[in-house]
Structure formats: C-alpha cells, structure tokens
Design a protein around this motif. Structure first.
Motif, mmCIF file in Angstrom:
data_model
loop_
_atom_site.group_PDB
_atom_site.id
_atom_site.type_symbol
_atom_site.label_atom_id
_atom_site.label_comp_id
_atom_site.label_asym_id
_atom_site.label_seq_id
_atom_site.Cartn_x
_atom_site.Cartn_y
_atom_site.Cartn_z
ATOM 1 N N GLY A 1 0.753 -1.022 -0.089
ATOM 2 C CA GLY A 1 -0.088 -0.054 0.120
ATOM 3 C C GLY A 1 0.750 1.214 0.139
ATOM 4 O O GLY A 1 0.496 2.205 -0.447
ATOM 5 N N ALA A 2 1.797 1.258 0.981
ATOM 6 C CA ALA A 2 2.993 2.382 0.814
ATOM 7 C C ALA A 2 3.595 2.600 -0.707
ATOM 8 O O ALA A 2 3.763 3.763 -1.029
ATOM 9 C CB ALA A 2 3.984 2.337 1.908
ATOM 10 N N LEU A 3 3.972 1.572 -1.287
ATOM 11 C CA LEU A 3 4.574 1.635 -2.544
ATOM 12 C C LEU A 3 3.588 2.359 -3.551
ATOM 13 O O LEU A 3 3.973 3.078 -4.355
ATOM 14 C CB LEU A 3 4.785 0.343 -3.137
ATOM 15 N N VAL A 4 2.103 1.756 -3.544
ATOM 16 C CA VAL A 4 1.457 2.406 -4.539
ATOM 17 C C VAL A 4 0.958 3.582 -4.231
ATOM 18 O O VAL A 4 0.838 4.679 -5.148
ATOM 19 C CB VAL A 4 -0.088 1.544 -4.269
ATOM 20 N N ALA A 5 1.046 4.250 -2.898
ATOM 21 C CA ALA A 5 0.638 5.400 -2.314
ATOM 22 C C ALA A 5 1.931 6.546 -2.936
ATOM 23 O O ALA A 5 1.622 7.653 -3.552
ATOM 24 C CB ALA A 5 0.477 5.681 -1.014
ATOM 25 N N GLY A 6 2.993 5.801 -2.850
ATOM 26 C CA GLY A 6 4.082 6.686 -3.224
ATOM 27 C C GLY A 6 4.288 6.939 -4.561
ATOM 28 O O GLY A 6 4.642 7.915 -5.232
ATOM 29 N N ALA A 7 3.814 5.757 -5.564
ATOM 30 C CA ALA A 7 3.894 6.077 -6.913
ATOM 31 C C ALA A 7 2.805 7.100 -7.313
ATOM 32 O O ALA A 7 3.186 7.716 -8.088
ATOM 33 C CB ALA A 7 3.441 4.621 -7.617
ATOM 34 N N VAL A 8 1.661 6.873 -6.761
ATOM 35 C CA VAL A 8 0.623 7.957 -6.872
ATOM 36 C C VAL A 8 1.035 9.532 -6.827
ATOM 37 O O VAL A 8 0.973 10.441 -7.316
ATOM 38 C CB VAL A 8 -0.637 7.752 -6.108
ATOM 39 N N ALA A 9 1.765 9.541 -5.526
ATOM 40 C CA ALA A 9 2.262 10.882 -5.176
ATOM 41 C C ALA A 9 3.364 11.443 -6.225
ATOM 42 O O ALA A 9 3.469 12.524 -6.552
ATOM 43 C CB ALA A 9 3.003 10.774 -3.773
ATOM 44 N N VAL A 10 4.300 10.459 -6.697
ATOM 45 C CA VAL A 10 5.382 10.828 -7.708
ATOM 46 C C VAL A 10 4.584 11.474 -8.929
ATOM 47 O O VAL A 10 4.788 12.459 -9.585
ATOM 48 C CB VAL A 10 6.263 9.678 -7.693
#
Length: 523
Positions: free
Chosen positions: A27-36
């Motif tokens: 979930g953190a990886l997906v959130a980071g990708a969306v943030a980028v």
C-alpha cells in the motif's frame, strides 16, 4: 523484491504478521507511486502566471521516503521464511511490457505531431525534419530500458554465484539487452562512414588552408592539422543524421524485442532452442554479450562522471551537456536538475533594463557559447524600447547551429530574424574550426549584416614578429585573442551616445567615446 514475498505470505492458513506487513508495504509503494505522478503533473509551469511558491514538504521528502521504502522492501523480502524456495522470475513482465508499449506509442504520437508541425511551418535546417524531439525521446527511453536490463542481469548473475545465467530479470529486459549487439554494429558502421567522410573532407580542406594563407604554407604537418581540425568541427552538423539512423534502428529492434517477449514469453536463448544451431548460438551470444555490454556501459558512464573532477576536457564536455540540459525550464523535463536560466535570465534582464533606464544610453552585451544563448533570451524579455538600446556581440555561439536546429520553435530563423530587427545591432563571430559555434544564417541582407566572415584560426600560419611561436588552433575558445574581436567591439561601442558613461580603466583615465560609425547603419 517485495511482491513475491507478499504472495507467499498470503498462502492459506490465516493472516500472519508478515502478511499484514506485506499489505502495508505494498500500500505504501502504491501511495508513493501515486504521489510521484501527482507531483510531476502539478509541476507544469505556466507562462501566464508568476510562480513564487516553494516546493511543498511532500516534494522535498519524496526522495527520503523512496529510499526508506526501498530498504523496507529489501528487509521484508529477505526475511527467512521456512519452506519457501525461490524459483522462476521476478514479477513485472506484464508491467515492463506495458511500459515499453506505452513509451513506444507516445514516441509515435510525438513523431506524428512533430511531422504535422514541421509541414505547417517547414524549416530546412530543423534537425531530422522536425523529428529531433521524438528521436531523442526514443533514445532516452531505450537507454533507460537497456541499462535497467543489463544491470539487473549482471547483478542477478553475480548474486547467483554459479556463473550461469539465471531466470531473474523480466523477459522483456533480457530481450532489450540482447538487441544491443546488432545496434552496436549499426553504430560502428555509422562511425566508420563518418570517419571516412571526415578524412576525405580533411584532404579537401588542405587546398582551402593553402588559399587562406597564401605564400605562407609549406609545413605539411601543420596544414594537415588545420585541415583535420576543420573537418572534425563539421561532425556537429552530422549529428542529426546519426541520431536519425540510430533512433530508427532502435525503434525497429525495440519493437522486435517487444514482440518477441510478448509472443514467446521466453528469453531469446530459450525461444531459439530447437531451431538451427547457428540461430540458437547467435541468440545465446547476443543475450550474454548484451547484458555484459550494458553492465560495462554503466561502469563507463560512472567512470566518465568521475573523470570530470580530474580531467578539464571531460569536465568541459560534460559542462556543455549540462548547460544545454538545465537551460530549459523544468516544465520541459520535470526530473532534470533545477533550471539556472529561470534565475540567470531574469537577473540579466533586470540589470539591462535598469542600466538603460537610469543612463538613457545604449548597452553592448557580449556573449560566448552558452552565454550568447542567455544574452539572446534576456534581450527577448526586455521591453521593446529597452531592446532597441541593446547591441549584441556573440562569438562561438550555438544559437543557430545547435539551438536553432534542435529547437526551431524558439530559436528558428523567424525568431533570430526578429531578434536582429528588434535590437539596436548584432554582430556574430565564428571560426571554421569551432565545433559548437557557427553563423546565424539569417535570410536576405540580414545574414551578412550579422555574420562576420569566418575568423582565421590559427591567427598566423607560421612565425611572425607578433607571433614568435606557432599560433595555436583555438577552435571554440579564446575569441578575445583575435584582433577582430576588439575591432568589432570598438565598432559597437562607437554607436554609444557620447553622454553615456564610458567603461572604467585601472589607471583612472576615462578615454573618450569614439564617434558613431556610419558603416554600421545596416547592422
């Protein structure tokens, strides 16, 4: 690294602490990708509003967050799990294939748009007939893909410890690394053709050198050096052809790699198994050699960067690329370093406008190489009244030769011609031995008015009373050492009004400002 471990932790038997940790990490990886992606899309600059906002805290903390997630993924994936034996490939085949396909489609769309723009406003000097941008974008995508594939393959082999190729990287990356040898053959053939053309041009230039120095020639070695330097300087004009052929070969080979990876689902060596021995051997050789070449290329890339700290010539070459890459605003390339022109151009424009307004006089801006690009950009930002009080002296300028060909919308013939009409006067100096600077090639009478005939380089062929030692071949540097530079500067300064404050001198004397030169009326 994290997805295979999370998949194993979700085996039947109920949730475990590692299973929960896997869900949180993903979930953190997906959130980071969306943030980028969100940050990248929001950072587009507008020409209609002034941006005075600083980067948000989220933007400044993204690199640290990415590093933290990377370390957590390594720790999570490397945790000991009884009964689990790793086998097969890492996940991501579909993702990498989709990314490569999307990049290829975007490049094709860019090429279509660039072709339509070029047809609407044709420019014979535009690089690759207006397709320079899509070609460079394609090479950038291909470079990122093959470097990822080669480095991943080599790291996987070293971690395996058996010396054999392991089934680690996604299939597409292995295919991309395998097309490097045939692409390298194309590049070597192009280099051989360019070398042959350069040597033929150098032989032809010997007669020109003798005509430029009548009665002085006689040293065969010096004539050859001057002619060879002139021929080497023309390689800059051959870069569009090189980029066009390499990008076309890259597109074809990349499309073949994508088709091969999607249709077979196997690496080239496995896909060629059962065919002719020659085909299977060639596939194995290309797969192994490609991964090694990309790994070696990555090492050379890092080594070249380190050379910049010790070797002035390497530092100069890297500096030229850095200046060009960081000149454009980050809206053009959001992942590039900060744009220095967004600070340098407004500051120079403010100083020019303030001085002309305070003194009521004229101003001569002298710019060499990238400095001439900054000078032109600053002059464009001035008010029309202030721009009419500015004279330009450019030398070793890439304004037309590089910027005009690769960025015709901003530095094409129309833009440079309008700049010549709007400033008070413009003179440009260049040499035939300069691989970067060149003439402005303005149409009509504006061309001779701006461009001086090519300067002599070297200044003298043999030894003279003023040059007791052989004059060096200067190329792109030391334009101020040529007497023509002082002559042109004096002619431009002669256009200044007598009441304008003259430059200060170290001895305290203030020489009189020369009267206006009538010969500059058509400048």
């Amino acid at each position: 690294v994290g997805v295979p471990a999370a998949r194993f932790d979700r085996r039947p038997g109920g949730p475990t602490p590692l299973d929960t940790l896997g869900w949180v990490l993903q979930g953190a990886l997906v959130a980071g990708a969306v943030a980028v992606v969100a940050v990248t899309c929001r950072r587009g600059r507008s020409e209609n509003r002034l941006d005075r906002e600083l980067d948000e805290r989220l933007v400044r903390r993204l690199p640290l967050a990415a590093l933290l997630l990377f370390v957590l993924a390594l720790l999570y994936g490397g945790w000991t799990r009884p009964g689990w034996t790793s086998a097969g490939r890492l996940t991501g085949d579909t993702t990498f294939g989709a990314l490569a396909l999307a990049q290829g489609l975007l490049v094709v769309v860019l090429a279509v748009v660039a072709h339509l723009l070029h047809r609407s406003r044709p420019d014979s000097r535009a690089a690759i007939r207006g397709l320079g941008g899509p070609a460079v974008a394609l090479l950038a995508c291909a470079l990122g893909g093959v470097m990822s594939g080669g480095v991943a393959q080599r790291v996987g082999d070293w971690m395996d410890g058996t010396g054999a190729l392991i089934d680690g990287p996604p299939v597409l990356l292995t295919w991309q690394a395998s097309v490097i040898p045939p692409l390298l053959v194309v590049v070597l053939l192009l280099c051989a053709a360019l070398t042959r053309h350069t040597l033929r041009l150098a032989r032809a230039e010997r007669d020109t050198v003798e005509r430029d120095h009548p009665g002085e020639t006689g040293d065969t070695g010096r004539t050859r050096r001057i002619a060879f330097t002139r021929a080497m300087a023309t390689l800059t004009d051959r870069v569009p052809v090189l980029v066009a052929i390499v990008s076309a070969a890259t597109l074809l080979l990349g499309a073949g790699a994508l088709v091969g990876a999607l249709t077979t689902g196997q690496v080239p060596a496995e896909a060629a198994r059962g065919t002719y021995a020659v085909v299977h051997g060639a596939a194995q050789t290309a797969q192994a050699l490609g991964s090694w070449l990309i790994g070696l290329g990555f090492i050379l890339f890092v080594t070249w960067g380190r050379r910049a700290y010790k070797d002035p010539s390497a530092r100069r070459s890297i500096g030229i690329l850095w200046d060009v890459g960081t000149f454009w605003p980050r809206a053009a390339h959001p992942f590039a370093p900060p744009c220095y022109a967004e600070r340098a151009v407004p500051d120079l424009t403010w100083r020019m406008a303030t001085w002309t307004r305070a003194t009521g006089g004229r101003l001569v801006i002298s710019g060499h190489s990238q400095g001439s690009v900054l000078a032109a950009a600053a002059a464009w930002q001035l008010e029309p009244a202030a721009r009419k009080r500015v004279a330009l002296l450019t030398y070793g300028s890439p304004l037309e030769r590089l910027y005009g060909r690769w960025f015709p919308a901003h530095f094409g013939p129309e833009a440079l011609a309008s700049l010549h009409e709007e400033v008070d006067c413009w003179r440009n100096l260049h040499r035939r031995t300069d691989p970067i600077g060149g003439p402005m090639r303005l149409p009509g009478d504006a061309g001779p008015a701006v461009d001086r005939t090519p300067l002599k380089d070297p200044l003298t062929y043999g030894r003279t009373e003023l040059h007791p030692l052989p004059a060096p071949i200067l190329g792109h540097s030391d334009y101020q050492a040529d007497p023509v530079f002082a002559e042109e500067r004096a002619r431009l300064l002669a256009r200044l009004r007598p009441e304008v404050p003259a430059p200060r001198h170290t001895d305290g004397a203030t020489p009189p400002v020369p009267a206006a030169d009538d010969t500059l009326g058509d400048c």
